[in-house]
Design a protein around this motif. Structure first.
Motif, short mmCIF file in Angstrom:
data_model
loop_
_atom_site.label_atom_id
_atom_site.label_comp_id
_atom_site.label_asym_id
_atom_site.label_seq_id
_atom_site.Cartn_x
_atom_site.Cartn_y
_atom_site.Cartn_z
N UNK A 39 1.27 0.92 9.66
CA UNK A 39 1.63 1.45 10.98
C UNK A 39 1.46 0.39 12.05
N UNK A 40 0.36 -0.32 12.01
CA UNK A 40 0.12 -1.40 12.97
C UNK A 40 1.18 -2.49 12.80
N UNK A 41 1.42 -2.85 11.56
CA UNK A 41 2.37 -3.94 11.27
C UNK A 41 3.77 -3.60 11.77
N UNK A 42 4.19 -2.36 11.61
CA UNK A 42 5.55 -1.98 12.00
C UNK A 42 5.70 -1.77 13.50
N UNK A 43 4.62 -1.37 14.18
CA UNK A 43 4.71 -1.13 15.63
C UNK A 43 4.44 -2.40 16.43
N UNK A 91 2.85 -6.04 15.19
CA UNK A 91 2.15 -6.81 14.17
C UNK A 91 1.23 -7.90 14.69
N UNK A 92 1.32 -8.23 15.97
CA UNK A 92 0.41 -9.24 16.51
C UNK A 92 -0.97 -8.69 16.84
N UNK A 93 -1.13 -7.37 16.76
CA UNK A 93 -2.44 -6.77 17.05
C UNK A 93 -3.46 -7.15 15.99
N UNK A 94 -4.73 -7.21 16.38
CA UNK A 94 -5.82 -7.30 15.43
C UNK A 94 -6.11 -5.91 14.89
N UNK A 95 -6.47 -5.84 13.63
CA UNK A 95 -6.89 -4.59 13.03
C UNK A 95 -8.40 -4.66 12.81
N UNK A 96 -9.14 -3.78 13.49
CA UNK A 96 -10.60 -3.72 13.34
C UNK A 96 -10.93 -2.74 12.22
N UNK A 97 -11.81 -3.17 11.32
CA UNK A 97 -12.23 -2.29 10.24
C UNK A 97 -13.61 -2.66 9.75
N UNK A 98 -14.22 -1.75 9.01
CA UNK A 98 -15.54 -2.01 8.45
C UNK A 98 -15.50 -3.29 7.64
N UNK A 121 -6.46 -4.32 3.35
CA UNK A 121 -5.07 -3.90 3.51
C UNK A 121 -4.39 -4.68 4.63
N UNK A 122 -5.10 -4.85 5.74
CA UNK A 122 -4.53 -5.60 6.85
C UNK A 122 -4.24 -7.04 6.48
N UNK A 123 -5.18 -7.68 5.80
CA UNK A 123 -5.01 -9.07 5.41
C UNK A 123 -3.88 -9.24 4.40
N UNK A 124 -3.73 -8.27 3.52
CA UNK A 124 -2.65 -8.32 2.53
C UNK A 124 -1.28 -8.29 3.21
N UNK A 125 -1.18 -7.55 4.32
CA UNK A 125 0.08 -7.47 5.06
C UNK A 125 0.30 -8.66 5.99
N UNK A 138 -3.90 -10.01 11.47
CA UNK A 138 -5.21 -10.57 11.80
C UNK A 138 -6.21 -9.42 11.79
N UNK A 139 -7.35 -9.65 11.20
CA UNK A 139 -8.35 -8.59 11.11
C UNK A 139 -9.66 -9.04 11.74
#
Length: 260
Positions: free
Chosen positions: A135-139, A141-148, A156-160, A163-164
């Protein structure tokens, strides 16, 4: 020359709703570097979202979308049996809502961090994690994804190719597998400020955390979560900010823990 430790201090914000006020967002802004803004499903409403975005912009705090499960009564902290497709849809919907508010206020969106049960579910469920990352990637993709840290969500973010930011928690205890102790357990929260600050410093400087099982496990600390709804949240944010700076840690939104 050894690298200067760098870390982001993030806080969940904009979690008031209608006539109900939660947290002290305006007072906390000077002591954090990024804000995760509720998008209306677990908390927040259009007016609260706008006010929170404006306050973040005034203090040069990075703005992130904070999507949650559609559960206002449970504050998004109750698990729901949702499909990956539903996780994708609710992430896109909420990200789009905050994206529009930020644009209208002349700012730029910086990251996305799921809230509560959605966050914890995505930490261990690869299918849900992939749906949120997509969802982040398609809307945007330059956003950072914050996760545990080192979770299914960051993987998952890194695979796509996103930036995480691997996230750690100041006021939560950890299990041997690197997950957070569930809130329903009595030892889930760290209530003593000195203990929480010591845990953060060790995670940032040494990359280690002591688990409830008495083991040290490796952990990556790009960003530290502060909870803004506690009784002493403001005092703790001030103290943690000061202690990190005194220890030579640079505070910067979305920065890796070992930036030069």
């Amino acid at each position: 020359m050894s690298p200067t430790p760098t870390v982001d201090l993030n806080c969940d914000m904009g979690e008031s709703f209608g006539a109900w006020t939660l947290g002290n967002d305006a007072a906390l802004m000077p002591f954090i570097t990024s804000a995760n803004v509720a998008c209306g499903f677990h908390a927040g409403d259009p007016a609260v979202m706008k006010a929170t975005v404006r306050a973040a912009l005034q203090h040069s705090v990075a703005i992130g979308a904070h999507p949650g499960l559609p559960d206002l009564a449970g504050f998004g902290r109750r698990n729901m049996d949702i499909s990956p497709e539903e996780a994708f849809d609710l992430t896109v919907y909420q990200l789009g809502a905050l994206q529009a508010v930020v644009k209208a206020e002349g700012g730029q969106l910086h990251h996305l961090k799921p809230h509560g049960a959605l966050y914890n579910m995505a930490a261990t469920n690869a299918a849900l994690a992939t749906a949120i990352a997509e969802a982040v990637y398609q809307v945007q993709p330059e956003l950072l994804l914050y996760g545990l840290a080192s979770s299914e969500l960051t993987r998952a973010g890194e695979k796509l190719g996103l930036r995480t930011a691997h996230e750690v928690f100041a006021d939560r205890t950890y299990q041997a597998n690197g997950t957070l102790t569930p809130r329903r357990q009595p030892d889930a929260l760290i209530t003593e400020a000195r203990v929480a600050i010591a845990q953060v410093l060790r995670m940032v400087q040494s990359g280690l955390v002591r688990t409830q099982q008495g083991q040290d496990v490796a952990i990556r600390a790009d960003t530290v979560c502060l909870h803004g709804d506690g009784a002493h949240a403001l005092e703790f944010a001030q103290q943690l900010n000061q202690e990190l700076r005194a220890a030579g840690v640079r505070l910067q939104a979305g920065a890796p823990a070992t930036a030069q």
